[in-house]
Design a protein around this motif. Structure first.
Motif, mmCIF file in Angstrom:
data_model
loop_
_atom_site.group_PDB
_atom_site.id
_atom_site.type_symbol
_atom_site.label_atom_id
_atom_site.label_comp_id
_atom_site.label_asym_id
_atom_site.label_seq_id
_atom_site.Cartn_x
_atom_site.Cartn_y
_atom_site.Cartn_z
ATOM 1 N N HIS A 45 1.102 4.254 -9.357
ATOM 2 C CA HIS A 45 2.270 4.654 -8.565
ATOM 3 C C HIS A 45 2.639 6.111 -8.862
ATOM 4 O O HIS A 45 2.903 6.899 -7.958
ATOM 5 N N CYS B 86 0.876 4.605 -1.592
ATOM 6 C CA CYS B 86 0.771 3.975 -2.905
ATOM 7 C C CYS B 86 0.340 2.531 -2.748
ATOM 8 O O CYS B 86 0.927 1.778 -1.987
ATOM 9 N N CYS C 109 0.037 0.497 -5.493
ATOM 10 C CA CYS C 109 0.337 -0.209 -6.741
ATOM 11 C C CYS C 109 0.925 -1.583 -6.406
ATOM 12 O O CYS C 109 1.451 -1.778 -5.300
ATOM 13 N N CYS D 108 4.559 -1.571 -4.907
ATOM 14 C CA CYS D 108 4.718 -1.032 -3.547
ATOM 15 C C CYS D 108 4.112 -1.998 -2.524
ATOM 16 O O CYS D 108 4.647 -2.156 -1.436
HETATM 17 ZN ZN LIG Z 1 3.703 2.229 -5.964
#
Ligand SMILES: [Zn+2]
Length: 137
Positions: free
Chosen positions: A40, A128, A130, A133
């Motif tokens: 992130h 992003c 991650c 997210c």
């Molecule tokens: Zn993220």
């Protein structure tokens, strides 16, 4: 360093040194509300992972963040939320200083930073991937 400086003040200066890089202020900002993955931080800051890792190491050495292994990855958290108050106050100072001196070039940067105050830049770059997210996406 002179001997007359209380240990507490030396410690405060050590913390200030760890904060003294724009990337580290941004990283701390991103760790609000439950921490962040390295993935992130690289997406939001737009810096290579090796660079992010170096900054995280400085923050860890100053005991400002903790690292927690989570499966194949690591999630970082602020150790003490008071550091976020410090980040916010630095942004207030930066804005007021830029306004007082009519530093228009700085104002552009500060306005961007000011938008950061008190909130994360989650999904700012819209790329992003991650786990958090994706969860929020
Ligand atoms: Zn993220």
């Amino acid at each position: 360093m002179p001997n007359g400086i209380p240990a507490e003040v030396k410690e405060a200066a050590r913390i200030a040194r760890a904060l003294s890089h724009p990337a580290r202020l941004q990283i701390l900002n991103e760790l609000r509300d439950g921490g962040a993955y390295v993935m992130h931080l690289t997406a939001v800051l737009g810096r290579p992972q090796a660079n992010i890792s170096q900054h995280l190491m400085v923050l860890r050495e100053a005991d400002l963040v903790t690292a927690e292994r989570e499966g194949m990855t690591v999630i970082y958290h602020v150790r003490n939320p008071h550091v976020l108050d410090v980040v916010d106050q630095l942004l207030v100072l930066a804005r007021e200083r830029a306004e007082a001196h009519r530093m228009d070039d700085v104002m552009v940067g500060v306005e961007e930073l000011d938008g950061l105050r008190g909130k994360r830049q989650r999904r700012r770059k819209g790329k992003c991937r991650c786990p958090r997210c994706r969860e929020e996406g």
